[in-house]
Design a protein around this motif. Structure first.
Motif, PDB file in Angstrom:
ATOM      1  N   ALA A 215      -4.461  21.213 -33.028  1.00 59.63           N
ATOM      2  CA  ALA A 215      -5.374  20.420 -32.190  1.00 59.63           C
ATOM      3  C   ALA A 215      -6.807  20.857 -32.454  1.00 59.63           C
ATOM      4  CB  ALA A 215      -5.037  20.620 -30.716  1.00 59.63           C
ATOM      5  N   TYR A 216      -7.685  19.882 -32.495  1.00 63.86           N
ATOM      6  CA  TYR A 216      -9.118  20.130 -32.717  1.00 63.86           C
ATOM      7  C   TYR A 216      -9.845  19.913 -31.392  1.00 63.86           C
ATOM      8  CZ  TYR A 216      -8.007  19.915 -37.660  1.00 63.86           C
ATOM      9  OH  TYR A 216      -7.475  20.166 -38.900  1.00 63.86           O
ATOM     10  N   PRO A 217     -11.069  20.465 -31.281  1.00 67.37           N
ATOM     11  CA  PRO A 217     -11.832  20.197 -30.066  1.00 67.37           C
ATOM     12  C   PRO A 217     -11.903  18.687 -29.826  1.00 67.37           C
ATOM     13  CG  PRO A 217     -12.950  21.831 -31.400  1.00 67.37           C
ATOM     14  CD  PRO A 217     -11.811  21.334 -32.220  1.00 67.37           C
ATOM     15  N   GLY A 218     -11.653  18.282 -28.630  1.00 66.37           N
ATOM     16  CA  GLY A 218     -11.682  16.851 -28.318  1.00 66.37           C
ATOM     17  C   GLY A 218     -10.299  16.223 -28.271  1.00 66.37           C
ATOM     18  N   ASP A 219      -9.302  16.889 -28.866  1.00 66.27           N
ATOM     19  CA  ASP A 219      -7.945  16.316 -28.844  1.00 66.27           C
ATOM     20  C   ASP A 219      -7.249  16.561 -27.510  1.00 66.27           C
ATOM     21  OD1 ASP A 219      -8.165  15.450 -31.441  1.00 66.27           O
ATOM     22  OD2 ASP A 219      -6.957  17.053 -32.325  1.00 66.27           O
ATOM     23  N   LEU A 220      -7.718  17.588 -26.762  1.00 66.36           N
ATOM     24  CA  LEU A 220      -7.038  17.957 -25.521  1.00 66.36           C
ATOM     25  C   LEU A 220      -7.940  17.666 -24.327  1.00 66.36           C
ATOM     26  CD1 LEU A 220      -5.609  21.448 -26.635  1.00 66.36           C
ATOM     27  CD2 LEU A 220      -4.495  19.225 -26.791  1.00 66.36           C
ATOM     28  N   GLY A 231      -3.567  10.778 -27.512  1.00 72.26           N
ATOM     29  CA  GLY A 231      -3.122  10.021 -28.682  1.00 72.26           C
ATOM     30  C   GLY A 231      -3.917   8.735 -28.842  1.00 72.26           C
ATOM     31  N   MET A 232      -3.552   7.983 -29.867  1.00 70.19           N
ATOM     32  CA  MET A 232      -4.182   6.676 -30.101  1.00 70.19           C
ATOM     33  C   MET A 232      -3.769   5.709 -28.997  1.00 70.19           C
ATOM     34  SD  MET A 232      -5.645   6.133 -33.230  1.00 70.19           S
ATOM     35  CE  MET A 232      -5.085   4.654 -34.076  1.00 70.19           C
ATOM     36  N   PHE A 233      -4.580   4.744 -28.775  1.00 68.04           N
ATOM     37  CA  PHE A 233      -4.270   3.639 -27.868  1.00 68.04           C
ATOM     38  C   PHE A 233      -3.849   4.135 -26.471  1.00 68.04           C
ATOM     39  CE2 PHE A 233      -2.885   2.234 -32.229  1.00 68.04           C
ATOM     40  CZ  PHE A 233      -4.073   1.600 -32.523  1.00 68.04           C
ATOM     41  N   LYS A 234      -4.622   5.109 -25.967  1.00 66.22           N
ATOM     42  CA  LYS A 234      -4.480   5.645 -24.606  1.00 66.22           C
ATOM     43  C   LYS A 234      -3.154   6.374 -24.355  1.00 66.22           C
ATOM     44  CE  LYS A 234      -7.705   2.393 -22.614  1.00 66.22           C
ATOM     45  NZ  LYS A 234      -7.929   1.282 -21.746  1.00 66.22           N
ATOM     46  N   GLU A 235      -2.423   6.691 -25.398  1.00 63.77           N
ATOM     47  CA  GLU A 235      -1.205   7.473 -25.225  1.00 63.77           C
ATOM     48  C   GLU A 235      -1.607   8.913 -24.882  1.00 63.77           C
ATOM     49  OE1 GLU A 235       2.883   8.339 -27.796  1.00 63.77           O
ATOM     50  OE2 GLU A 235       1.120   7.547 -28.781  1.00 63.77           O
ATOM     51  N   LYS A 236      -0.809   9.608 -24.091  1.00 61.08           N
ATOM     52  CA  LYS A 236      -1.093  11.026 -23.824  1.00 61.08           C
ATOM     53  C   LYS A 236       0.222  11.774 -23.676  1.00 61.08           C
ATOM     54  CE  LYS A 236      -1.493  10.616 -18.797  1.00 61.08           C
ATOM     55  NZ  LYS A 236      -2.302  10.748 -17.605  1.00 61.08           N
ATOM     56  N   ARG A 237       0.185  13.066 -23.980  1.00 59.60           N
ATOM     57  CA  ARG A 237       1.407  13.874 -23.900  1.00 59.60           C
ATOM     58  C   ARG A 237       1.073  15.221 -23.282  1.00 59.60           C
ATOM     59  NH1 ARG A 237       5.428  13.022 -28.065  1.00 59.60           N
ATOM     60  NH2 ARG A 237       4.763  10.901 -27.641  1.00 59.60           N
ATOM     61  N   LEU A 238       1.926  15.660 -22.352  1.00 59.36           N
ATOM     62  CA  LEU A 238       1.718  16.939 -21.667  1.00 59.36           C
ATOM     63  C   LEU A 238       1.776  18.108 -22.659  1.00 59.36           C
ATOM     64  CD1 LEU A 238       1.533  18.289 -18.758  1.00 59.36           C
ATOM     65  CD2 LEU A 238       4.010  18.632 -18.994  1.00 59.36           C
TER      66      LEU A 238
ATOM     67  N   MET B   1       6.243  11.292 -32.586  1.00 57.57           N
ATOM     68  CA  MET B   1       5.110  12.232 -32.475  1.00 57.57           C
ATOM     69  C   MET B   1       3.853  11.489 -32.025  1.00 57.57           C
ATOM     70  SD  MET B   1       3.686  14.799 -35.397  1.00 57.57           S
ATOM     71  CE  MET B   1       2.196  13.978 -35.919  1.00 57.57           C
ATOM     72  N   ILE B   2       3.044  12.187 -31.265  1.00 53.24           N
ATOM     73  CA  ILE B   2       1.779  11.588 -30.824  1.00 53.24           C
ATOM     74  C   ILE B   2       0.688  11.926 -31.856  1.00 53.24           C
ATOM     75  CG2 ILE B   2       1.246  13.588 -29.376  1.00 53.24           C
ATOM     76  CD1 ILE B   2       0.030  11.576 -27.352  1.00 53.24           C
ATOM     77  N   ILE B   3      -0.160  10.967 -32.114  1.00 52.36           N
ATOM     78  CA  ILE B   3      -1.210  11.160 -33.132  1.00 52.36           C
ATOM     79  C   ILE B   3      -2.565  10.849 -32.503  1.00 52.36           C
ATOM     80  CG2 ILE B   3      -2.117  10.277 -35.331  1.00 52.36           C
ATOM     81  CD1 ILE B   3       0.722   9.786 -36.212  1.00 52.36           C
ATOM     82  N   SER B   4      -3.478  11.782 -32.614  1.00 54.12           N
ATOM     83  CA  SER B   4      -4.804  11.565 -32.033  1.00 54.12           C
ATOM     84  C   SER B   4      -5.583  10.563 -32.894  1.00 54.12           C
ATOM     85  CB  SER B   4      -5.580  12.884 -31.958  1.00 54.12           C
ATOM     86  OG  SER B   4      -5.955  13.285 -33.250  1.00 54.12           O
ATOM     87  N   TRP B 186       3.935   0.485 -36.335  1.00 54.40           N
ATOM     88  CA  TRP B 186       2.929   0.742 -35.318  1.00 54.40           C
ATOM     89  C   TRP B 186       2.097  -0.529 -35.124  1.00 54.40           C
ATOM     90  CZ3 TRP B 186      -0.387   5.822 -35.834  1.00 54.40           C
ATOM     91  CH2 TRP B 186      -0.743   6.249 -34.566  1.00 54.40           C
ATOM     92  N   PRO B 187       2.638  -1.506 -34.419  1.00 52.00           N
ATOM     93  CA  PRO B 187       2.017  -2.834 -34.389  1.00 52.00           C
ATOM     94  C   PRO B 187       0.573  -2.855 -33.876  1.00 52.00           C
ATOM     95  CG  PRO B 187       4.209  -2.870 -33.400  1.00 52.00           C
ATOM     96  CD  PRO B 187       3.883  -1.453 -33.637  1.00 52.00           C
ATOM     97  N   GLU B 188       0.223  -1.933 -32.968  1.00 48.77           N
ATOM     98  CA  GLU B 188      -1.156  -1.956 -32.438  1.00 48.77           C
ATOM     99  C   GLU B 188      -2.186  -1.613 -33.501  1.00 48.77           C
ATOM    100  OE1 GLU B 188       1.364   0.103 -31.371  1.00 48.77           O
ATOM    101  OE2 GLU B 188       0.874   0.834 -29.369  1.00 48.77           O
TER     102      GLU B 188
END
Lengths: 443, 228
Positions: A215-220, A231-238, B1-4, B186-188
């Motif tokens: 993880a880089y600064p800004g990822d958390l 994550g992308m598109f407003k996804e988030k994970r604990l 997996m989640i991808i930033s 990943w359709p979006e």
């Protein structure tokens, strides 16, 4: 010790270095404000530790790290070791590593130093001495780990001819520890300050080998006292465990250095609430302070009721009048260390100082006795290394890694760093040193 | 997996730069072949197609510049360095072995630069390593989203270059449908409005092969359809 046959390995040293280049085994150095990456000079002659020596070191290292973890819990909770007069409170509260913000915070499993890097040297008398405890962000394990992988690739017979303990399992030790510490089944991440950190290779390599997410600064980010990976598109994970390679003071701009862009705003709240494990814990600097080092054998006795197995280098604290008198009278034969410095900086040898410098040093010690420690110069055992085709001898130390999750385990290897300068005792990579693999013999 | 978002961006651009190296080498070999017979206009049209503002004074300068010039963003060296800048931050996703093909290419290019080696055909190893990069990625990357982002980056770059160098309709359309296939993971990821525009333009009855403005517009859509 059994006969060690290194011919195959020595003959293949160019091949090892080629593989190192191929895998980008580098470290970064800032010089005059400019970042440069360079290959970490590797010497193919390993440091070899006999089973007998290792059994001794392993027991001593486990004992030392257990005591240091108990000390950290005590300092941030009951403070019995201060109340009982074993460690003077001045050494605790004036330490730059002491973090009042950690008072009363209880890390998962009471573990503070999940990864401890203990620097040792072997004297010419065959005795091992601890030079320094590194309990904040000790680095370097990835180098012997990948070196072993490559050495086995280029010279397999060397390893079938010699009974060397496996060291590529460091990532397994880390992974198990992170699993032990992880809260609520969250993600495990390694938090790096970024691409231009001197140890970035290690961060990325350990992430690859442990299966953690880099993880880089800004990822958390923190929400309702819990840490999430964005994550992308407003996804988030604990996130349940953060092996952070960011210094304490930059970890949370809401608690520490407000201008920090490297940390996670609000992470201290999540940590205090027990919702995330920080590996290593915040505030460990109080226990690896060069001034506190003097007291570690006393901690072992105090917390574990045992004599310390490992010895410190003979050390004097000018804070104590008796020690100060000795230091001032014998300055020219001692090594002086500024307790606030690290990475081989702030280390001065009395024998290298002229009269004027010695007088200035004496004045500094008189003015700020708490700032300095003095040690007898240990005549380290030199290790052989190759310079071109010639075998030369250079000073070297050993950083042993101790990993604590549910159990405290010592990695059967370590980072052996050597000085490339024949006159120098300073082995740090940031000051031009190189490294070797460390072999622990099985029999 | 989640991808930033940052990681997605790096994966996408890693794919683009690796493909840029591969395609540039492929095209340079063609130009080099023509230059053997003394046809300098080929290299001039080459840099114009890449929107390069500065030209090189001679064929030999052009060759060396396209190979090693750090200041030329279209050079092989620049593209490899940019690929590396992304790859180095993705080691745990793409694995050290996959990354090593870029490392080896850079090391070889640096060696050749120090020798002022100008024979482009000697760079076959770089082509091989770019292909090996793709093979290693396919073998070693477990996360389909990671793999698809790299592949989408590669396809985007390929189509961009194909449009600039006037490749035939069939090949361009085929590459876009392969890109869309990767995006099913990943359709979006694809902007649906831009995607619809591209699909419309790629219908055989709508495609205008000889129309430079049409190709330029399609190129613009291709470069903005991926939301990474």
């Amino acid at each position: 010790m059994a006969y060690i046959n290194l011919k195959g390995l020595i003959d293949s040293r160019d091949a090892v270095n080629k593989w190192m280049e191929r895998f980008g085994v580098r470290f970064g150095v800032y010089k005059n404000g400019v970042f440069n990456e360079q290959l970490f000079p590797f010497d193919s002659i390993p440091r070899v530790i006999s089973k007998k020596d290792w059994d001794y070191l392993e027991a001593g290292l486990q004992q030392r790290v257990k005591a240091l973890n108990m000390f950290l819990w005590d300092i941030y909770h009951d403070k019995n070791i201060i109340k009982d007069g074993v460690v003077p409170e001045e050494f605790v509260y004036s330490s730059k590593g002491y973090m009042p913000e950690c008072e009363g915070v209880s890390p998962v499993g009471k573990v503070y130093a999940h990864i401890a890097g203990i620097d040792l040297v072997e004297g010419k008398d065959g005795k091992w001495y601890v030079l320094e405890d590194n309990l904040r962000i000790p680095s370097g394990a990835s180098y012997p780990m990948i070196a072993r992988k490559l050495c086995r690739k280029v010279s397999p017979s060397t390893f079938s001819d010699n009974s060397v303990a496996e060291n590529r399992d460091y990532s397994e030790l880390l992974r198990t520890m992170m699993d032990d510490m992880c809260v609520d089944g969250g993600m495990k991440v390694i938090l790096t300050p970024g691409r231009y950190n001197s140890a970035f290779f290690e961060h990325s390599y350990l992430a690859e080998k442990t299966g953690a997410t880099l993880a880089y600064p800004g990822d958390l980010f923190v929400e309702d006292d819990k840490v999430y990976y964005a994550g992308m598109f407003k996804e988030k994970r604990l996130v349940g465990a953060i092996y952070r390679r960011v210094s304490d003071e930059y970890m949370d701009p809401l608690t520490f250095e407000a201008s920090s862009l490297l940390g996670i705003p609000g992470v201290m709240q999540a940590y205090k609430a027990g919702n995330v494990a920080l590996i290593n814990a915040i505030g460990n600097g109080v226990a690896d302070d060069k001034g506190i080092y003097y007291f570690v054998p006393k901690m072992v006795k105090y917390y574990l009721g045992e004599e310390s197995i490992l010895q410190n280098a003979p050390t004097y604290l000018p804070y104590y009048e008796e020690d100060k008198a000795y230091v001032l009278a014998n300055l020219e034969k001692l090594v002086i260390k500024d307790v606030s410095e690290a990475g081989g900086y702030g280390v001065m040898f009395g024998r290298d100082m002229n009269e004027k410098q010695l007088a200035e040093m004496r004045q500094l010690i008189n003015d700020e006795p708490r700032r300095w420690i003095a040690q007898e110069v240990i005549d380290f055992k030199d290790l052989e290394l190759l310079e071109g085709d010639e075998v030369v001898e250079r000073k070297a130390d050993l950083r042993a890694f101790v990993v604590t999750g549910k159990e405290t385990k010592v990695w059967k290897s370590g980072l052996t760093r050597f000085s490339r300068n024949p006159d120098s005792f300073v082995v740090n990579s940031s000051q031009g040193g190189g490294f070797k693999d460390t072999w622990v013999m099985i029999k | 997996m989640i991808i930033s978002a940052n990681k997605a961006n790096r994966l996408y651009w890693l794919g683009r730069y690796v493909e840029r190296v591969y395609m540039t080498l492929h095209l340079l070999r063609r130009v080099y072949d023509k230059m053997i017979d003394g046809q300098p206009e080929d290299y001039e049209s080459f840099w114009q197609k890449l929107d390069m503002t500065d030209s090189y004074a001679s064929t030999s300068e052009f060759t060396l510049g396209m190979m090693y010039d750090d200041k030329n963003p279209s050079s092989l060296m620049s593209s490899l360095n940019s690929a590396m800048d992304n790859a180095i931050m993705l080691r745990e996703d793409i694995k050290s072995e996959t990354m090593s093909y870029i490392e080896m290419s850079i090391a070889l290019m640096k060696k050749y630069r120090s020798e002022a080696m100008s024979n482009i055909t000697n760079l076959q190893s770089v082509t091989d390593w770019m292909l090996a990069f793709g093979g290693s990625a396919a073998q070693r990357i477990d996360d389909p989203k990671v793999l698809s982002l790299i592949a989408i980056g590669q396809k985007t770059e390929k189509i961009d270059i194909m449009l600039r160098f006037c490749y035939c309709y069939d090949r361009i359309a085929a590459q876009y449908y392969i890109l869309r296939n990767w995006a099913k993971e990943w359709p979006e990821l694809l902007d649906e409005n831009i995607d619809a525009q591209i699909v419309e333009m790629l219908k055989p009855e709508n495609y205008k092969d000889a129309d430079e403005e049409f190709r330029w517009r399609l190129c613009k859509f291709i470069n903005t359809v991926v939301r990474a």
